[in-house]
Write an enzyme that holds these catalytic residues in place. Structure first.
Site, PDB file in Angstrom:
ATOM      1  N   TRP A  61     -15.893 -62.262 -59.370  1.00 59.45           N
ATOM      2  CA  TRP A  61     -16.026 -61.379 -58.084  1.00 59.45           C
ATOM      3  C   TRP A  61     -16.823 -62.210 -57.149  1.00 59.45           C
ATOM      4  O   TRP A  61     -17.554 -63.138 -57.460  1.00 59.45           O
ATOM      5  CB  TRP A  61     -16.697 -60.024 -58.464  1.00 59.45           C
ATOM      6  CG  TRP A  61     -17.899 -59.907 -59.192  1.00 59.45           C
ATOM      7  CD1 TRP A  61     -18.445 -60.874 -59.893  1.00 59.45           C
ATOM      8  CD2 TRP A  61     -18.833 -59.157 -59.043  1.00 59.45           C
ATOM      9  NE1 TRP A  61     -19.496 -60.493 -60.529  1.00 59.45           N
ATOM     10  CE2 TRP A  61     -19.778 -59.212 -59.755  1.00 59.45           C
ATOM     11  CE3 TRP A  61     -18.807 -57.648 -58.399  1.00 59.45           C
ATOM     12  CZ2 TRP A  61     -21.085 -58.329 -60.202  1.00 59.45           C
ATOM     13  CZ3 TRP A  61     -19.947 -56.746 -58.588  1.00 59.45           C
ATOM     14  CH2 TRP A  61     -20.987 -57.288 -59.516  1.00 59.45           C
ATOM     15  N   ASN A  62     -16.742 -61.678 -55.894  1.00 56.91           N
ATOM     16  CA  ASN A  62     -17.356 -62.286 -54.715  1.00 56.91           C
ATOM     17  C   ASN A  62     -18.324 -61.355 -53.821  1.00 56.91           C
ATOM     18  O   ASN A  62     -17.851 -60.121 -53.792  1.00 56.91           O
ATOM     19  CB  ASN A  62     -16.369 -63.036 -53.808  1.00 56.91           C
ATOM     20  CG  ASN A  62     -15.542 -64.000 -54.549  1.00 56.91           C
ATOM     21  OD1 ASN A  62     -16.046 -65.161 -54.907  1.00 56.91           O
ATOM     22  ND2 ASN A  62     -14.142 -63.825 -54.720  1.00 56.91           N
ATOM     23  N   HIS A  69     -14.918 -57.256 -36.527  1.00 52.03           N
ATOM     24  CA  HIS A  69     -14.009 -57.588 -35.621  1.00 52.03           C
ATOM     25  C   HIS A  69     -13.377 -59.006 -35.906  1.00 52.03           C
ATOM     26  O   HIS A  69     -13.226 -59.880 -35.022  1.00 52.03           O
ATOM     27  CB  HIS A  69     -14.285 -57.325 -34.047  1.00 52.03           C
ATOM     28  CG  HIS A  69     -14.727 -55.989 -33.791  1.00 52.03           C
ATOM     29  ND1 HIS A  69     -13.988 -55.146 -33.492  1.00 52.03           N
ATOM     30  CD2 HIS A  69     -16.125 -55.567 -33.995  1.00 52.03           C
ATOM     31  CE1 HIS A  69     -14.568 -53.838 -33.245  1.00 52.03           C
ATOM     32  NE2 HIS A  69     -15.894 -54.217 -33.689  1.00 52.03           N
ATOM     33  N   HIS A  73      -7.878 -56.264 -37.186  1.00 52.17           N
ATOM     34  CA  HIS A  73      -8.815 -55.458 -37.329  1.00 52.17           C
ATOM     35  C   HIS A  73      -8.619 -54.180 -36.386  1.00 52.17           C
ATOM     36  O   HIS A  73      -7.845 -54.154 -35.660  1.00 52.17           O
ATOM     37  CB  HIS A  73     -10.315 -56.084 -37.078  1.00 52.17           C
ATOM     38  CG  HIS A  73     -10.720 -56.472 -35.649  1.00 52.17           C
ATOM     39  ND1 HIS A  73     -10.184 -57.767 -35.389  1.00 52.17           N
ATOM     40  CD2 HIS A  73     -10.968 -55.892 -34.663  1.00 52.17           C
ATOM     41  CE1 HIS A  73     -10.399 -57.950 -34.209  1.00 52.17           C
ATOM     42  NE2 HIS A  73     -10.872 -56.833 -33.461  1.00 52.17           N
ATOM     43  N   ASP A  75     -10.379 -51.325 -33.827  1.00 56.43           N
ATOM     44  CA  ASP A  75     -11.441 -50.937 -33.096  1.00 56.43           C
ATOM     45  C   ASP A  75     -11.638 -49.609 -32.923  1.00 56.43           C
ATOM     46  O   ASP A  75     -10.632 -48.939 -32.553  1.00 56.43           O
ATOM     47  CB  ASP A  75     -11.049 -51.529 -31.608  1.00 56.43           C
ATOM     48  CG  ASP A  75     -11.056 -52.984 -31.306  1.00 56.43           C
ATOM     49  OD1 ASP A  75     -11.770 -53.565 -32.452  1.00 56.43           O
ATOM     50  OD2 ASP A  75     -10.680 -53.719 -30.203  1.00 56.43           O
ATOM     51  N   HIS A  79     -16.949 -48.796 -30.384  1.00 51.56           N
ATOM     52  CA  HIS A  79     -17.131 -50.326 -30.123  1.00 51.56           C
ATOM     53  C   HIS A  79     -17.400 -50.591 -28.648  1.00 51.56           C
ATOM     54  O   HIS A  79     -18.249 -51.579 -28.411  1.00 51.56           O
ATOM     55  CB  HIS A  79     -15.850 -51.069 -30.643  1.00 51.56           C
ATOM     56  CG  HIS A  79     -15.552 -52.497 -30.335  1.00 51.56           C
ATOM     57  ND1 HIS A  79     -16.718 -53.410 -30.502  1.00 51.56           N
ATOM     58  CD2 HIS A  79     -14.714 -53.399 -29.565  1.00 51.56           C
ATOM     59  CE1 HIS A  79     -16.274 -54.556 -30.534  1.00 51.56           C
ATOM     60  NE2 HIS A  79     -15.089 -54.545 -29.933  1.00 51.56           N
ATOM     61  N   HIS A 207     -10.560 -52.203 -23.529  1.00 54.36           N
ATOM     62  CA  HIS A 207     -11.434 -51.906 -24.319  1.00 54.36           C
ATOM     63  C   HIS A 207     -12.410 -50.708 -23.648  1.00 54.36           C
ATOM     64  O   HIS A 207     -12.546 -49.569 -24.006  1.00 54.36           O
ATOM     65  CB  HIS A 207     -12.612 -52.908 -24.421  1.00 54.36           C
ATOM     66  CG  HIS A 207     -12.349 -53.833 -25.546  1.00 54.36           C
ATOM     67  ND1 HIS A 207     -11.361 -54.873 -25.309  1.00 54.36           N
ATOM     68  CD2 HIS A 207     -12.812 -53.967 -26.916  1.00 54.36           C
ATOM     69  CE1 HIS A 207     -11.406 -55.642 -26.382  1.00 54.36           C
ATOM     70  NE2 HIS A 207     -12.078 -55.142 -27.385  1.00 54.36           N
TER      71      HIS A 207
END
Length: 257
Positions: A61-62, A69, A73, A75, A79, A207
């Site tokens: 695992w990590n 973003h 992804h 928004d 945001h 945006h």
């Protein structure tokens, strides 16, 4: 037979094709680069915890290090300052994460002009040919930019004057936000706005207007060329990060065959 069982059988049998619209997420994933003095996100990175060794003999695992973003992804409205009191990514209703989608294809125009902007007339012409934009659905804007996604420099396409990537005009962004019933927009570029949108009035209109209207954004999509103009359904569930402005997301399209 129940509706859900019929759906599962159609997926398994190929009557419904599942198309992945998501770019792989790795340290090579292109990321937005803002000029000083603005802060920037970090590149995606894995940090190994254990891998079948004395740190953990039977498991791998990590930890992951990424920005909200980065890569493909979602928004959320919060945001942007125009929706500073709006939904964070954990507050987006689950029912909104499965929605119809249409594809507006302007790859030919963007290949000739990397600063190409979608205008209101483009959308209205599309509607005359294909019907109205979907109520509570996604407008997916194809520009062919996903072919550059393996190269940070080509993807951002910046010179001394700034980035040059296709997007949406100020007037069209305002109109999509206020006058259409769409849930949000999806693009193939690093963000929902054009590369030159820092110089628009207002800056970054997608945006500003769309998130300000409580709508959503999907970015760094791929495989939009495999979707029909109308009729697809998009599944786009982000991580429900409390207080988060966005999240990496695996975006899937369901298409009847």
């Amino acid at each position: 037979m129940s509706v859900l069982q019929s759906f599962v059988d159609s997926v398994r049998g190929g009557g419904i094709e599942v198309i992945d619209l998501t770019a792989p997420l790795s340290q090579e994933t292109p990321i937005l680069q803002l000029p000083e003095p603005f802060g920037n996100t970090i590149p995606f990175r894995l940090e190994e915890i254990s891998r079948y060794d004395d740190r953990g003999p039977a498991w791998y695992w990590n930890d992951i290090h990424t920005g909200e973003h980065t890569g493909t992804h979602f928004d959320a409205p919060v945001h942007w300052v125009t929706a500073r009191d709006g939904q964070d990514v954990s507050q987006v209703p689950a029912r909104s994460l499965i929605a119809p989608a249409v594809v507006l294809d302007f790859a030919a125009e963007a290949s000739k002009d990397p600063d190409f902007l979608l205008q209101i007339d483009h959308v209205k012409e599309w509607e005359r040919a294909n019907g109205p934009l979907p109520d509570g659905g996604w407008l997916l804007y194809r520009t062919g930019w996903d072919t550059r996604s393996g190269d940070q420099a080509a993807f951002l396409n910046a010179d001394a004057s700034g980035p040059h990537t296709p997007g949406i005009s100020v007037e069209c962004a305002r109109w999509l936000a206020a006058e259409t019933p769409i849930l949000g927009i999806g693009v193939e570029t690093v963000g929902t706005d054009a590369g030159a949108a820092h110089s628009f009035d207002p800056p970054f209109p997608c945006h500003s207007f769309l998130l300000g209207a409580g709508k959503y954004g999907l970015t760094q999509l791929r495989n939009l060329d495999r979707l029909p103009v109308t009729g697809a359904v998009v599944v786009a569930p982000p991580l429900p990060i409390v207080g988060g402005s966005g999240s990496p997301v695996r975006v899937l399209a369901l298409v009847e065959r």
